[in-house]
Every structure is written in C-alpha cells, then in structure tokens.
Design an enzyme around this catalytic site. Structure first.
Site, short mmCIF file in Angstrom:
data_model
loop_
_atom_site.label_atom_id
_atom_site.label_comp_id
_atom_site.label_asym_id
_atom_site.label_seq_id
_atom_site.Cartn_x
_atom_site.Cartn_y
_atom_site.Cartn_z
N ASP A 13 0.81 -1.23 0.00
CA ASP A 13 0.00 0.00 0.00
C ASP A 13 0.84 1.27 0.00
OD1 ASP A 13 -2.26 -1.72 0.31
OD2 ASP A 13 -1.74 -1.87 2.42
N GLU A 14 2.01 1.19 -0.61
CA GLU A 14 2.91 2.36 -0.65
C GLU A 14 2.47 3.36 -1.71
OE1 GLU A 14 3.97 -0.78 -1.21
OE2 GLU A 14 5.66 -1.29 0.09
N GLY A 40 -4.11 -4.96 -3.98
CA GLY A 40 -5.18 -3.99 -4.24
C GLY A 40 -4.53 -2.64 -4.50
N HIS A 41 -4.50 -2.25 -5.79
CA HIS A 41 -3.81 -1.02 -6.15
C HIS A 41 -4.76 0.03 -6.61
CE1 HIS A 41 0.08 -2.49 -5.92
NE2 HIS A 41 -0.20 -3.48 -6.69
N THR A 130 -5.01 -12.41 3.27
CA THR A 130 -6.16 -11.81 2.57
C THR A 130 -7.10 -12.90 2.07
OG1 THR A 130 -4.86 -11.77 0.54
CG2 THR A 130 -4.93 -9.72 1.81
N PRO A 296 -9.10 -1.37 8.65
CA PRO A 296 -8.22 -0.25 9.03
C PRO A 296 -6.78 -0.75 9.04
CG PRO A 296 -9.86 -0.69 10.75
CD PRO A 296 -10.01 -1.77 9.72
N ARG A 297 -5.88 0.02 8.43
CA ARG A 297 -4.47 -0.41 8.43
C ARG A 297 -3.79 0.08 9.71
NH1 ARG A 297 -3.90 1.78 2.39
NH2 ARG A 297 -4.79 0.00 1.31
N ASP A 325 2.08 14.67 1.30
CA ASP A 325 1.02 15.63 1.65
C ASP A 325 0.25 15.22 2.90
OD1 ASP A 325 0.28 13.53 -0.32
OD2 ASP A 325 -1.76 14.23 0.04
N SER A 404 5.65 12.22 -4.27
CA SER A 404 4.23 12.28 -4.63
C SER A 404 3.48 13.05 -3.55
CB SER A 404 3.70 10.85 -4.75
OG SER A 404 2.31 10.87 -4.93
N GLY A 406 -0.05 13.73 -3.91
CA GLY A 406 -1.49 13.52 -4.07
C GLY A 406 -1.73 12.29 -4.91
#
Ligand code: GDP
Length: 415
Positions: A13-14, A40-41, A130, A296-297, A325, A404, A406
């Site tokens: 999830d990066e 999951g991207h 998962t 929730p992570r 951000d 990055s 956003g």
C-alpha cells in the site's frame, strides 16, 4: 529508456499502482511477474478510480501491451471479474493489449478454501492472510501440483491432469480439514465459467517480450506484492526476469516505492506502530483502509531501519516517496530512525524471531503545516518538507527521484 522495475519497499500500500500509472507513459510493455488477486492497487485517472488486483496498471494506456507473466498466481475468477469491471468503465481489453502467459499456473477454487481453513485452524496465531489462496497456490506450485494456463487450450489433457490433482487435493480437504471435497463436475463448471473467458488472451509471453525488446520497445516490470515483510509470492525485483518468462533480460532501473509514513495490513511485528488517538489521526489523514478488505491499516512513522533493508532486498536504484502531503497536518514529523534491541540501539534489521522485541527510537523534524498538494517543483516545497525528504534520503542511502503529493497522476515532483 532502460528496462525498469517498480517495487514496494515496505508493507504494501505504498502507492505502487499510482507510480506505475504515472511512469507507464514512457513504456510500451508492462509486465506483472508475481502475486495474484491479493493485491489492491488504487489508480485514479481519466476513466475514474480503480482498485486493480491482477491487471497490470498499463491497461489504461492506449498502445501499451500488458502481460501477466508465468510467475503470477493466475486466478481466472478474480481476473475475469476485474476485467469486466474495468471494461464496464469504458477501458478496452483485448488480446492486443492483454497477454497471459501460457506458463502461468492457475489458482484453483480450493486454494482460497485452504487459505481460509488454515487461518481458522491457526485461530489467534493466524497470519492475517487476505484469503485469496496465494500461500496454498505457491506451495502447490512448488509441489508441481498446479495446472498451467496453456493447458486450457488442450481440454482432453487438462481433464486428465486435473483429475489426478483433484484426488490428491481432496485428501487434504477431507482428512486434514474435514472440509467438503470437490468433484470433476465442479471443476468443469468453473473452467467453463472462468477459464473459457481468459483463453483468447493466453500466449507465449516470453517470446513476445523477446520480440518486443528486439524491436527496441521499453519494458516496465510491475510488482504488486510485499517483500520482505510478508506474502508467499516472490516480490523482489531480482525475480522479475524469471517470473516474466524472460530470464535473460537486464533491468537497469529499479524504482522502490516508499510511503512518507508506515502502514501495515494484517498481523506480525510492526515495530514503529502507533496506537490510540495519534494513530487514528494519521489513519484518517492518509485514508489507510485496505483497498481489498476495507480493514483499518496499522500506522506509524516512517521506519528507516525497515526501509533501508527493503531497499537492499530490492536493489532499488531510485525511490518514489509517496503521500508526503498526508504529513502536512503534523507539528513535528516523526521518524523511526533506529531500533533498540536488548538495551542497545541498532541500525540493522533484526532476525525475524527477535523482531517483536525491537523498540522504535523516534526522532522529530519540524513540520510545514501547509497544503503541499498543489506543489509540482522541488524548490516550491516548504523548506521543512525538503529537509524531511533530504533527511530520509540520506538515512536510507538511495536517491529520492519522485515525491508524490497527491493521488492524481500529475501530483508529482520529479527531482
Ligand atoms: P498500492 O497497493 O501500493 O498501489 O497502494 P494502494 O492503492 O493500496 O494505496 C495507496 C493509496 O494512496 C491510494 O488510495 C492512492 O490513491 C493514494 N495515494 C497514492 N499516492 C498518494 C499521495 O502522494 N498522496 C495521497 N494523498 N494519496 C496517495
């Protein structure tokens, strides 16, 4: 343009999907070489917002050929569902822009069952899978008990091969887990429903890649998995040539995606973890809820020790630092700079068995407390934000090429 791999450095999830979506503009072919529907991207582009699981992120770019290599866990059911969703939103998917390796092994219906059954058996010691069947799939692959996608093209041979595996697998389902066995009719129905759909896309993708390279095309290798932190698939960049069916290819550039803070789905040691109100605030600010599961992570500050180790494992040549951000609300930016283990501070990533004993040593840098999501140039970032990026760069020992700010394609600063 050199061949390039994009890989995750932390616990998943990066923001890999977002980075691949950005850089595919410069590539002709995008290859996924490992993992399966467990990923999951999130990709946000002109077609809308997508959570991709198996499809390569280049699927949205006209003229880009997307490949699922022999190293992926080919879950036809999940793939077809995803293809249908994406096509419903106006994206064309044809045998011209999606090619599936005839050597990729099929994730079969019982792999998902076995994943859930084993997690239930483990109870409070569960891995936090998962439950997409990835671990049982890869263990069967090692045991030579899987079916290759290309076999779908030869039904008579397929049924014979499948019958042998079915007999063996039912022993485990019934006698180890007391679960319902499968029948050949179940499998034939499954192949008719999902296998048939992917048949037109199956070909010798290794031969295609060699030809593409000979024609001067540029290839991007995309990793959706999590290494070294978990996952049974082989998500390291060094595996890309093998999992793509093009072992002799040279990958000159490896972009490691690192998040400006840490997040983790599932169980296991997570040294820099925050709890309570400060965790809740960061989770909310970063929208840290699983793309596949909605869970929730777990969150915490950036972990320099684990990130440095991840960079070494991946052989990263460049870093994309994402979600900077999200830290804008903080007065001070926390950094897990070292670990304390047995009363001693260390820079080294500990052996897994003692990792749960490690405590984070946290340092703070001044925050910037203003919205940076509209910034596109390095020199326009507030000084405190630049200091944070430079500090991380120095500590992890790898150049931060992309920052990055956003989720949108253009919310990027290239250094
Ligand atoms: P992946 O599995 O590594 O591709 O990452 P995920 O898709 O699970 O999670 C990344 C999430 O962060 C997605 O919702 C992205 O849209 C979002 N995202 C990616 N980069 C940025 C960023 O720089 N800033 C913000 N605010 N969100 C981002």
């Amino acid at each position: 343009m050199s061949n390039c791999a994009i890989v995750g450095i932390n616990w998943g999830d990066e923001g890999k999907g977002r980075m691949v979506d950005l850089v595919t503009a410069d590539y002709d072919v995008v290859v996924r070489y490992q993992g399966g529907g467990n990923a999951g991207h999130t990709v946000v582009n002109e077609f809308g917002k997508f959570a991709l699981h198996l499809l390569p992120s280049g699927i949205f770019r006209k003229g880009v050929v997307n490949i699922l290599g022999n190293g992926v866990a080919l879950d036809c059911e999940s793939l077809w569902t995803e293809m249908s969703d994406v096509m419903d939103q106006g994206v064309a998917i044809t045998p011209e822009n999606l090619k599936i390796s005839d050597r990729a092994s099929l994730l079969l219906p019982w792999h998902r069952d076995l994943d859930s059954l084993e997690e239930a058996r483990l109870a409070d010691k569960k891995y936090g899978s998962t439950k997409q069947g990835i671990a049982p799939f890869y263990s069967d692959k090692y045991q030579k008990k899987t079916i290759m996608a290309g076999e779908l093209l030869y039904p008579e041979k397929l049924w014979d091969h499948l019958a042998g595996i079915l007999e063996w697998k039912n022993l485990t389902l019934e006698r180890v887990y007391g679960a319902k066995p499968y029948t050949m009719d179940d499998l034939k129905a499954w192949v008719a429903e999902f296998g048939e759909k992917i048949k037109p896309f199956i070909c010798d993708t290794g031969a295609f890649l060699r030809q593409a390279q000979a024609e001067g095309k540029h290839i991007l290798f995309e990793d959706y998995g999590i290494y070294p932190m978990t996952s049974s698939s082989n998500a390291i960049a060094a595996y890309a040539p093998v999992g793509s069916g093009y072992p002799e290819v040279k990958i000159e550039k490896v972009v490691g995606v690192v998040k400006a803070y840490s997040s983790c789905v599932g169980e296991g040691p997570f040294t820099c973890e925050w709890f309570g109100e400060e965790a809740e605030k960061l989770r909310e600010a970063g929208g840290e809820y699983g793309a596949k599961t909605g869970r929730p992570r777990r969150v915490g500050p950036i972990d320099i020790v684990a990130t440095r180790y991840g960079i070494q494992c991946q052989g990263a040549t460049d870093i994309a630092l994402t979600k900077l951000d999200v830290l804008s609300y903080m007065d001070e930016i926390p950094i897990c700079a070292r670990y304390e283990l047995n009363g001693q501070e260390t820079d080294a990533f500990p052996f897994p068995a003692v990792l749960p004993d490690a405590k984070p040593v946290v340092e703070y840098l001044p925050g910037w407390q203003c919205d940076i999501s509209g910034v596109r140039k390095w020199e326009d970032l507030p000084e405190a934000a630049r200091n944070y990026v430079e500090y991380v760069e120095r500590e992890i020992g790898c150049h931060i090429t992309y920052v990055s700010v956003g989720p949108e394609r253009d919310s990027i600063i290239i250094r």
